[in-house]
Design a protein around this motif. Structure first.
Motif, PDB file in Angstrom:
ATOM      1  N   ASN A   6       0.849  -1.180   0.000  1.00  9.42           N
ATOM      2  CA  ASN A   6       0.000   0.000   0.000  1.00  9.42           C
ATOM      3  C   ASN A   6       0.879   1.222   0.000  1.00  9.42           C
ATOM      4  OD1 ASN A   6      -2.861  -0.191   0.016  1.00  9.42           O
ATOM      5  ND2 ASN A   6      -2.643  -1.512   1.805  1.00  9.42           N
ATOM      6  N   LYS A   7       0.272   2.375  -0.154  1.00  9.40           N
ATOM      7  CA  LYS A   7       1.016   3.622  -0.075  1.00  9.40           C
ATOM      8  C   LYS A   7       1.911   3.619   1.164  1.00  9.40           C
ATOM      9  CE  LYS A   7      -1.804   6.976  -2.338  1.00  9.40           C
ATOM     10  NZ  LYS A   7      -3.141   6.450  -2.551  1.00  9.40           N
ATOM     11  N   ASN A   8       3.173   3.865   0.990  1.00  7.64           N
ATOM     12  CA  ASN A   8       4.109   4.100   2.092  1.00  7.64           C
ATOM     13  C   ASN A   8       4.300   2.914   3.030  1.00  7.64           C
ATOM     14  OD1 ASN A   8       4.071   6.733   1.125  1.00  7.64           O
ATOM     15  ND2 ASN A   8       2.400   7.269   2.492  1.00  7.64           N
ATOM     16  N   PHE A  95     -10.350   2.270  -9.347  1.00  4.39           N
ATOM     17  CA  PHE A  95      -9.803   1.724  -8.103  1.00  4.39           C
ATOM     18  C   PHE A  95      -8.322   1.404  -8.257  1.00  4.39           C
ATOM     19  CE2 PHE A  95     -14.312   0.750  -8.328  1.00  4.39           C
ATOM     20  CZ  PHE A  95     -14.760   1.217  -7.102  1.00  4.39           C
ATOM     21  N   ASP A  96      -7.492   1.975  -7.408  1.00  2.53           N
ATOM     22  CA  ASP A  96      -6.045   1.809  -7.471  1.00  2.53           C
ATOM     23  C   ASP A  96      -5.520   0.925  -6.335  1.00  2.53           C
ATOM     24  OD1 ASP A  96      -6.377   3.716  -9.429  1.00  2.53           O
ATOM     25  OD2 ASP A  96      -4.916   5.121  -8.622  1.00  2.53           O
ATOM     26  N   ASP A  97      -4.314   0.426  -6.518  1.00  6.00           N
ATOM     27  CA  ASP A  97      -3.464  -0.199  -5.484  1.00  6.00           C
ATOM     28  C   ASP A  97      -3.730  -1.686  -5.234  1.00  6.00           C
ATOM     29  OD1 ASP A  97      -2.593   2.386  -5.310  1.00  6.00           O
ATOM     30  OD2 ASP A  97      -2.958   2.641  -3.165  1.00  6.00           O
ATOM     31  N   GLY A  98      -4.746  -2.274  -5.852  1.00  3.22           N
ATOM     32  CA  GLY A  98      -4.987  -3.705  -5.676  1.00  3.22           C
ATOM     33  C   GLY A  98      -4.084  -4.497  -6.615  1.00  3.22           C
ATOM     34  N   THR A 142      -2.009  -0.633 -15.509  1.00  5.87           N
ATOM     35  CA  THR A 142      -0.887  -0.732 -14.578  1.00  5.87           C
ATOM     36  C   THR A 142      -0.762   0.530 -13.718  1.00  5.87           C
ATOM     37  OG1 THR A 142       1.523  -0.876 -14.336  1.00  5.87           O
ATOM     38  CG2 THR A 142       0.696  -0.067 -16.448  1.00  5.87           C
ATOM     39  N   HIS A 143      -0.346   0.288 -12.482  1.00  5.63           N
ATOM     40  CA  HIS A 143      -0.125   1.372 -11.509  1.00  5.63           C
ATOM     41  C   HIS A 143       1.329   1.269 -11.011  1.00  5.63           C
ATOM     42  CE1 HIS A 143      -1.516   4.444  -8.815  1.00  5.63           C
ATOM     43  NE2 HIS A 143      -1.564   3.708  -7.725  1.00  5.63           N
ATOM     44  N   THR A 144       2.192   0.742 -11.864  1.00  6.24           N
ATOM     45  CA  THR A 144       3.622   0.434 -11.607  1.00  6.24           C
ATOM     46  C   THR A 144       3.773  -0.893 -10.860  1.00  6.24           C
ATOM     47  OG1 THR A 144       3.994   1.485  -9.437  1.00  6.24           O
ATOM     48  CG2 THR A 144       4.202   2.892 -11.429  1.00  6.24           C
ATOM     49  N   SER A 146       5.587  -1.194  -7.767  1.00  8.10           N
ATOM     50  CA  SER A 146       5.530  -1.082  -6.297  1.00  8.10           C
ATOM     51  C   SER A 146       5.239   0.331  -5.778  1.00  8.10           C
ATOM     52  CB  SER A 146       6.827  -1.611  -5.686  1.00  8.10           C
ATOM     53  OG  SER A 146       7.945  -0.881  -6.180  1.00  8.10           O
ATOM     54  N   HIS A 147       4.593   1.154  -6.606  1.00 11.89           N
ATOM     55  CA  HIS A 147       4.039   2.425  -6.137  1.00 11.89           C
ATOM     56  C   HIS A 147       5.040   3.519  -5.731  1.00 11.89           C
ATOM     57  CE1 HIS A 147       0.879   5.032  -4.449  1.00 11.89           C
ATOM     58  NE2 HIS A 147       0.019   4.228  -5.052  1.00 11.89           N
ATOM     59  N   PRO A 148       6.134   3.707  -6.482  1.00 16.40           N
ATOM     60  CA  PRO A 148       7.016   4.834  -6.149  1.00 16.40           C
ATOM     61  C   PRO A 148       6.484   6.139  -6.761  1.00 16.40           C
ATOM     62  CG  PRO A 148       7.869   3.717  -8.058  1.00 16.40           C
ATOM     63  CD  PRO A 148       6.620   2.965  -7.661  1.00 16.40           C
ATOM     64  N   GLU A 246     -10.391   6.142  -6.363  1.00 14.68           N
ATOM     65  CA  GLU A 246     -10.636   5.378  -5.137  1.00 14.68           C
ATOM     66  C   GLU A 246      -9.601   4.256  -5.038  1.00 14.68           C
ATOM     67  OE1 GLU A 246     -14.818   4.709  -4.012  1.00 14.68           O
ATOM     68  OE2 GLU A 246     -15.321   5.435  -6.013  1.00 14.68           O
ATOM     69  N   HIS A 247      -9.665   3.462  -3.996  1.00  9.03           N
ATOM     70  CA  HIS A 247      -8.640   2.432  -3.754  1.00  9.03           C
ATOM     71  C   HIS A 247      -9.263   1.111  -3.310  1.00  9.03           C
ATOM     72  CE1 HIS A 247      -6.517   6.288  -3.552  1.00  9.03           C
ATOM     73  NE2 HIS A 247      -5.513   5.619  -4.071  1.00  9.03           N
ATOM     74  N   ASP A 248      -8.727  -0.001  -3.814  1.00 11.72           N
ATOM     75  CA  ASP A 248      -9.199  -1.309  -3.349  1.00 11.72           C
ATOM     76  C   ASP A 248      -8.085  -2.075  -2.638  1.00 11.72           C
ATOM     77  OD1 ASP A 248      -7.993  -1.666  -5.955  1.00 11.72           O
ATOM     78  OD2 ASP A 248      -8.844  -3.680  -6.018  1.00 11.72           O
TER      79      ASP A 248
HETATM   80 ZN   LIG Z   1      -1.887   4.329  -5.753  1.00 19.84          ZN
END
Ligand SMILES: [Zn+2]
Length: 284
Positions: A6-8, A95-98, A142-144, A146-148, A246-248
């Protein structure tokens, strides 16, 4: 609990997680035998022309005076390139991050085709959930890996984040993404010059729920309540246009996403439908 990033936060890899098997073709190509951690190695690609990447400076989030306005940073100046998608003719959730274990509840609720921007690291660590999202017919970008914050990285590190995220999708779902959402909205013309060479088109947003603030409060921002989110969505619903971020990645944000879906209903578009149903790169 399956491992998700997840973020951070850096979640440890749970030994019970069944990862996507590392494919032989990827071993032949990279010389590696297992999926990387949060800092994937750069593997040179012959179709990437480094001389096409403008020499804008690397900068950390918030250090927006590093480059002139021509760098067209979205998070700094709200700058949008002609091929970026930022809004939608119909108010639609993204929805991001899943994928994460929380994604399932959302899949059981949504009755329309939505757009998910997944992290490669989460895909290989939650492969069944990734395939469920695909089977339901949703659009996955794609959201990369690992989220940098991409503008802070070298060209090579940006390429690594994108290539590994695409390989995660290839290996897990035989799927190649066309759409890309930069973490934290961190995109400028240096990042775009790289992602375009992968055939990716950037997707931003014009409505932010800030749902993540209910999971990881940020003292530098005004506190946000769930009710505020729903009040905003009702306001956005009045003209019924736009893309909602939003985020899942967690149960809390998924529960909010389900309530937002109740407010808006299922007359929504996927990102491809937002730009006229095209499923390949838009000319610019
Ligand atoms: Zn994200």
């Amino acid at each position: 609990m399956a491992s998700t990033v997840n973020k951070n936060t850096e979640a440890p890899i749970d030994a019970s997680v069944v990862q996507t098997p590392f494919p032989n073709w990827l071993t032949s190509f990279t010389g590696l035998t297992k999926w990387p951690g949060l800092n994937p190695p750069y593997i040179p690609l012959d179709f990437i022309n480094m001389s096409k990447i403008p020499p804008y400076k690397q900068y950390n989030s918030g250090f927006c005076d590093a480059n002139p306005p021509e760098a067209c940073a979205f998070d700094c100046d709200g700058c949008v390139a002609p091929d970026d998608v930022k809004t939608c003719p119909k108010l639609s959730q993204t929805f991001d991050d899943g994928p994460s274990p929380a994604t399932e509840k959302l899949l059981n609720t949504l009755k329309h085709k939505a757009t998910f921007f997944n992290l490669g690291y989460n895909i290989v660590n939650n492969p069944d959930m990734y395939r469920k999202v695909l089977e339901k017919g949703h659009l996955i970008g794609t959201h990369t890996w690992s989220h940098p914050y991409l503008p802070s990285l070298s060209n090579e590190k940006i390429i690594a984040q994108i290539e590994w995220s695409i390989w995660a999708m290839n290996a897990t779902g035989n799927h190649t993404p066309k759409w890309f959402r930069p973490p934290y909205g961190g995109i400028d013309n240096r990042v775009r010059a790289i992602t375009r060479q992968f055939g990716l088109q950037a997707v931003l947003w014009d409505h932010d729920t800030f749902d993540w603030q209910l999971v990881t409060p940020d003292n530098t921002l005004p506190p946000r309540s769930e009710q505020q989110i729903y009040d905003n969505v009702k306001k956005w619903k009045q003209n019924d246009k736009g893309l909602i971020l939003e985020h899942d990645g967690s149960d809390r944000t998924v529960d909010i996403g389900i309530n937002v879906n109740r407010i808006i209903g299922d007359d929504q578009f996927s990102v491809a439908q937002c730009v006229g149903g095209i499923d390949y790169i838009k000319h610019f």
